[in-house]
Each structure stands twice: as structure tokens, then as C-alpha cells.
Design a protein around this motif. Sequence first.
Motif, PDB file in Angstrom:
ATOM      1  N   LEU A  49      42.178  33.881  37.670  1.00  0.00           N
ATOM      2  CA  LEU A  49      43.426  33.888  36.920  1.00  0.00           C
ATOM      3  C   LEU A  49      43.366  32.607  35.929  1.00  0.00           C
ATOM      4  O   LEU A  49      43.619  33.123  34.713  1.00  0.00           O
ATOM      5  CB  LEU A  49      44.488  33.838  37.801  1.00  0.00           C
ATOM      6  CG  LEU A  49      45.114  34.761  38.606  1.00  0.00           C
ATOM      7  CD1 LEU A  49      46.174  34.279  39.581  1.00  0.00           C
ATOM      8  CD2 LEU A  49      45.527  35.957  37.949  1.00  0.00           C
ATOM      9  N   GLU A  50      42.619  31.620  36.190  1.00  0.00           N
ATOM     10  CA  GLU A  50      42.473  30.581  35.066  1.00  0.00           C
ATOM     11  C   GLU A  50      41.414  30.981  33.906  1.00  0.00           C
ATOM     12  O   GLU A  50      41.746  30.791  33.020  1.00  0.00           O
ATOM     13  CB  GLU A  50      41.755  29.460  35.744  1.00  0.00           C
ATOM     14  CG  GLU A  50      43.052  28.586  36.574  1.00  0.00           C
ATOM     15  CD  GLU A  50      42.297  27.394  37.201  1.00  0.00           C
ATOM     16  OE1 GLU A  50      43.053  26.393  37.250  1.00  0.00           O
ATOM     17  OE2 GLU A  50      41.275  27.509  37.735  1.00  0.00           O
ATOM     18  N   GLN A  51      40.437  31.875  34.393  1.00  0.00           N
ATOM     19  CA  GLN A  51      39.568  32.240  33.485  1.00  0.00           C
ATOM     20  C   GLN A  51      39.977  33.424  32.634  1.00  0.00           C
ATOM     21  O   GLN A  51      39.451  33.663  31.527  1.00  0.00           O
ATOM     22  CB  GLN A  51      38.217  32.863  34.218  1.00  0.00           C
ATOM     23  CG  GLN A  51      37.577  32.073  35.168  1.00  0.00           C
ATOM     24  CD  GLN A  51      36.712  30.970  34.694  1.00  0.00           C
ATOM     25  OE1 GLN A  51      35.779  30.942  33.865  1.00  0.00           O
ATOM     26  NE2 GLN A  51      37.242  29.556  35.070  1.00  0.00           N
ATOM     27  N   GLY A  52      41.018  33.947  33.152  1.00  0.00           N
ATOM     28  CA  GLY A  52      41.693  35.236  32.471  1.00  0.00           C
ATOM     29  C   GLY A  52      40.909  36.377  32.669  1.00  0.00           C
ATOM     30  O   GLY A  52      40.960  37.232  31.803  1.00  0.00           O
ATOM     31  N   ASP A  53      39.724  36.314  33.208  1.00  0.00           N
ATOM     32  CA  ASP A  53      38.749  37.455  33.462  1.00  0.00           C
ATOM     33  C   ASP A  53      38.377  38.255  34.712  1.00  0.00           C
ATOM     34  O   ASP A  53      37.942  37.560  35.413  1.00  0.00           O
ATOM     35  CB  ASP A  53      37.357  36.892  32.842  1.00  0.00           C
ATOM     36  CG  ASP A  53      36.237  37.868  32.840  1.00  0.00           C
ATOM     37  OD1 ASP A  53      36.588  38.923  32.594  1.00  0.00           O
ATOM     38  OD2 ASP A  53      35.217  37.581  32.915  1.00  0.00           O
ATOM     39  N   ASP A  62      38.938  41.919  36.827  1.00  0.00           N
ATOM     40  CA  ASP A  62      39.218  43.483  37.257  1.00  0.00           C
ATOM     41  C   ASP A  62      40.514  43.536  37.923  1.00  0.00           C
ATOM     42  O   ASP A  62      40.760  42.797  39.165  1.00  0.00           O
ATOM     43  CB  ASP A  62      37.962  43.829  37.727  1.00  0.00           C
ATOM     44  CG  ASP A  62      38.175  45.615  38.343  1.00  0.00           C
ATOM     45  OD1 ASP A  62      38.187  46.275  37.473  1.00  0.00           O
ATOM     46  OD2 ASP A  62      38.525  45.662  39.620  1.00  0.00           O
ATOM     47  N   LEU A  63      41.273  44.303  37.637  1.00  0.00           N
ATOM     48  CA  LEU A  63      42.593  44.458  38.282  1.00  0.00           C
ATOM     49  C   LEU A  63      42.429  45.194  39.813  1.00  0.00           C
ATOM     50  O   LEU A  63      43.047  44.296  40.838  1.00  0.00           O
ATOM     51  CB  LEU A  63      43.557  45.434  37.642  1.00  0.00           C
ATOM     52  CG  LEU A  63      44.992  45.753  38.327  1.00  0.00           C
ATOM     53  CD1 LEU A  63      45.790  44.265  38.159  1.00  0.00           C
ATOM     54  CD2 LEU A  63      45.643  46.709  37.210  1.00  0.00           C
ATOM     55  N   THR A  64      41.746  45.873  40.127  1.00  0.00           N
ATOM     56  CA  THR A  64      41.512  46.237  41.604  1.00  0.00           C
ATOM     57  C   THR A  64      40.960  45.213  42.395  1.00  0.00           C
ATOM     58  O   THR A  64      41.245  44.924  43.463  1.00  0.00           O
ATOM     59  CB  THR A  64      40.270  47.552  41.383  1.00  0.00           C
ATOM     60  OG1 THR A  64      40.931  48.407  40.619  1.00  0.00           O
ATOM     61  CG2 THR A  64      40.324  47.993  42.931  1.00  0.00           C
ATOM     62  N   TRP A  65      39.940  44.174  41.983  1.00  0.00           N
ATOM     63  CA  TRP A  65      39.517  43.129  42.589  1.00  0.00           C
ATOM     64  C   TRP A  65      40.449  42.209  42.698  1.00  0.00           C
ATOM     65  O   TRP A  65      40.756  41.521  43.828  1.00  0.00           O
ATOM     66  CB  TRP A  65      38.330  42.553  41.618  1.00  0.00           C
ATOM     67  CG  TRP A  65      37.869  41.232  42.333  1.00  0.00           C
ATOM     68  CD1 TRP A  65      36.912  41.110  43.210  1.00  0.00           C
ATOM     69  CD2 TRP A  65      38.330  39.831  42.022  1.00  0.00           C
ATOM     70  NE1 TRP A  65      36.806  39.786  43.770  1.00  0.00           N
ATOM     71  CE2 TRP A  65      37.343  38.883  42.872  1.00  0.00           C
ATOM     72  CE3 TRP A  65      39.227  39.164  41.137  1.00  0.00           C
ATOM     73  CZ2 TRP A  65      37.890  37.561  42.895  1.00  0.00           C
ATOM     74  CZ3 TRP A  65      39.255  37.802  41.294  1.00  0.00           C
ATOM     75  CH2 TRP A  65      38.703  36.964  42.208  1.00  0.00           C
ATOM     76  N   LEU A  66      41.428  41.921  41.528  1.00  0.00           N
ATOM     77  CA  LEU A  66      42.610  40.952  41.985  1.00  0.00           C
ATOM     78  C   LEU A  66      43.493  41.614  42.816  1.00  0.00           C
ATOM     79  O   LEU A  66      43.942  40.752  43.905  1.00  0.00           O
ATOM     80  CB  LEU A  66      43.429  40.897  40.580  1.00  0.00           C
ATOM     81  CG  LEU A  66      44.603  40.064  40.489  1.00  0.00           C
ATOM     82  CD1 LEU A  66      44.434  38.784  39.661  1.00  0.00           C
ATOM     83  CD2 LEU A  66      45.827  40.958  39.924  1.00  0.00           C
TER      84      LEU A  66
END
Length: 350
Positions: free
Chosen positions: A201-205, A207-211
Motif C-alpha cells: 500500500l505504501e508503494q502504491g503498486d 494488484d487488486l486480487t493480490w491485495l
Amino acid sequence: MAIINVSHPTGSYPIYLESGALANTGQHLAQLGYRGRCAIVTNQTVGPLHAEPLLASLREAGFEPIRLDLLDGEQFKTLETVAGLYPRLVAAKLDRRSPVIALGGGVVGDMAGFVAASYLRGVPFVQIPTTLLAMVDASVGGKTGVDLPQGKNLVGAFKQPEMVVMDPDVLGTLPEVEFRAGLAEVVKHGIIDAPALFAALEQGDYDLTWLLDEAVRVKVRVVQADPFEQGRRAVLNLGHTFGHAFEQLSRFELRHGEGVAIGLACAARLATRLGHCSGATTERIISLLDQLQLPFTPPAYPFADMWAAMFSDKKRQGNTVRFILPRAIGDVDIFNEVTEADVRAILDKK
Ligand SMILES: NC(=O)c1ccc[n+]([C@@H]2O[C@H](COP(=O)([O-])OP(=O)(O)OC[C@H]3O[C@@H](n4cnc5c(N)ncnc54)[C@H](O)[C@@H]3O)[C@@H](O)[C@H]2O)c1
Ligand SMILES: [Zn+2]
């Protein structure tokens, strides 16, 4: 496709997490041995957006689904709404083997689950969460229920689903404010038990499924360890003692997720003040909330009001307010003895 298996005291169920999973619901449900009639409980916002592919998938797998659209809003999460559903299930001849499928956010899930727990003393239940909050939090853990005029979630039941279907694609229609509010719970899960999630989240990078996968697994680990909320599950309330108080004092103008975001910042500051957590960790938490455009500054209500709101919280035990506080990113603990003076110092400082 990720299949996350959740164990509970009377069995286990799969969470199917995949882009497009909604359209495979019928097939998955048939694989579990169900057939025939079923009911989709949704609402007037989500039904028109997402019910069609679900209905098609159920029909294709040989089901005869009916669709029930509730009014949209927490104010309708009541016994009256639930009472209105039972006659419709009877009219549609749903029997003890007929699944009730929740398609919606936490409000729909909580009510559909309560109906599934009580209609005919219990029928099979399926969760299809459509908000970020419902995916990472409300749809897993088996808690269902409704609000009373006296307070939220005062009547309910534990009802474990037969399966949960999480389709990241349905989040495409979710208003951004709702998505952001859900992110507060994702940040919470990162602090509780997922440093890699927090860092992504900090990197802002990411994949939504991974999150979703990472965030859901935190909830799964916690509820598996404490299915009836007798101990460790309290860690899921990180930020919530503060958050609920702010929500309540704002007369619910503050969204739940926004209250939680400020609550996470307060819990971190309190932890640092008490020597449980480094100042650097608290800074990281606050910076991440800021980056995600979530609030982190406590509102300027009189301290006495905030303290009273926290004390009226049902999570109170004895004469002390219990706080869940971070020790580090990925490590939290339950602290029972926190003084009023310490809390005042956090809330008055801003
Ligand atoms: N059972 C539990 O363990 C648990 C845990 C946390 C929260 N909850 C409950 O969950 C509720 C909050 O859930 P929520 O945040 O999902 O709110 P919600 O269900 O009210 O959904 C928020 C809004 O988004 C709309 N919506 C939902 N999905 C959409 C989509 N895909 N596209 C467009 N709009 C969509 C809804 O119609 C609603 O207007 C509260 O009642 C809370 O008590 C329960
Ligand atoms: Zn919450």
C-alpha cells in the motif's frame, strides 16, 4: 484462481477469489451438491448492476433463483426488513436445502445471513460481497445481524456460509469514497498481521486480487484462531474503540472506514506514548493514511464526550477501556489498563 479455505467449529468453506468469479457461482454451488430453488438477496443499487450475470450463472447450473432487492442503506438494516423477507421465501417455496445468497455490501450480507440463520431454523448461506469492506471484513467470520434503535448490531447470530465468492471486478462500480473507506480496513489488516500488504500500500503498486487475498487471509487467520470472539479476535477491533466514538459523535456523517482511519492513527500514537511502539512506526501509519487520502486527525469534540462515547462502547470491560494497540507493523496486542490521562493526551494533542 485462489481458493482460500476457512475452517470453523462445525466445518469449513471455500472463498473463491478471482476476476470473473461471479459468473461461476452456479457451477461452484452445484459442485457443493445444491440444486433447485435459491434466493438472491441484494439491494436496489447492487441488484441492477450485478445480479444479471449471477442469475444467468445459477440458471445455467440448473438452479431456479428468485431475486429480492432491499432498500439501500444502514437505516434499513432492521428486524422490519428481515421480517419482510420471510414471507417471500415461503411464497417462493424455498425449503431447508435452498440457498440464500447475499449479493451486496456488509449491510446486505448481515441481513441475508441473519435470514439464512433463522428461516426454517437455518438454510445454506452464500456470501458474494460487493464492497471492499465486505470482502476483507464482513463476509468472513460468520457474524450476521441487524441494528436496533438502541444501537448497531444488537441482534444477530453466528452463521457460517457454504462458500464466499469474491470477484474483484464488481468493485469497478463501487464509488471511490466507499473504496477508500474499505482501504482503512485493509491498512488495519496490514498492521495486525501483514507487513507485506502494508508495504505494498505504501508503494502504491499492487494488484487488486493480490491485495484482497492478503487482506482476507488476515481475517481468516484471526477468526480461525477464535471463532466465537472470546479472545484473540478482539485484535480486529484495532482503531475501532476510537473510530466508533468519532462515528457516533459525528452522527454518522463520518463513514465507518474514515472513523477507523483516525482510530488507527490514535491507537498508534497511544502505543508510542505508552512505549509499546516506536515513533517511526506511528509516522509510517499516519503517512500511509495521508497517502490514501484517509483522515488521521481526531475531531475537535470535547474530550469528555469522546471518552463517554468510548465508554459506552460494548467492547468495554470492567472499569477500563480495552485498547488494541500496535507494537510494530504486523504485530498488535490487547492492552486492558490504559488510563484516561493517556487517552486525553492523545486526543487533546491533535
Ligand atoms: N458481519 C461482520 O463481521 C461485519 C464486519 C464489518 C462490518 N459489518 C457491517 O457491514 C456494514 C457496512 O458494510 P459496507 O461498508 O459494505 O456498506 P454497505 O453495504 O452499506 O455498502 C455501501 C454502499 O455501496 C453500495 N454498493 C455495494 N456494492 C456496490 C458495488 N459493487 N457497486 C456500487 N455500489 C455498491 C451499497 O448499495 C451501499 O450504498 C455495516 O452494517 C457493518 O455493521 C459487518
Ligand atoms: Zn470496521
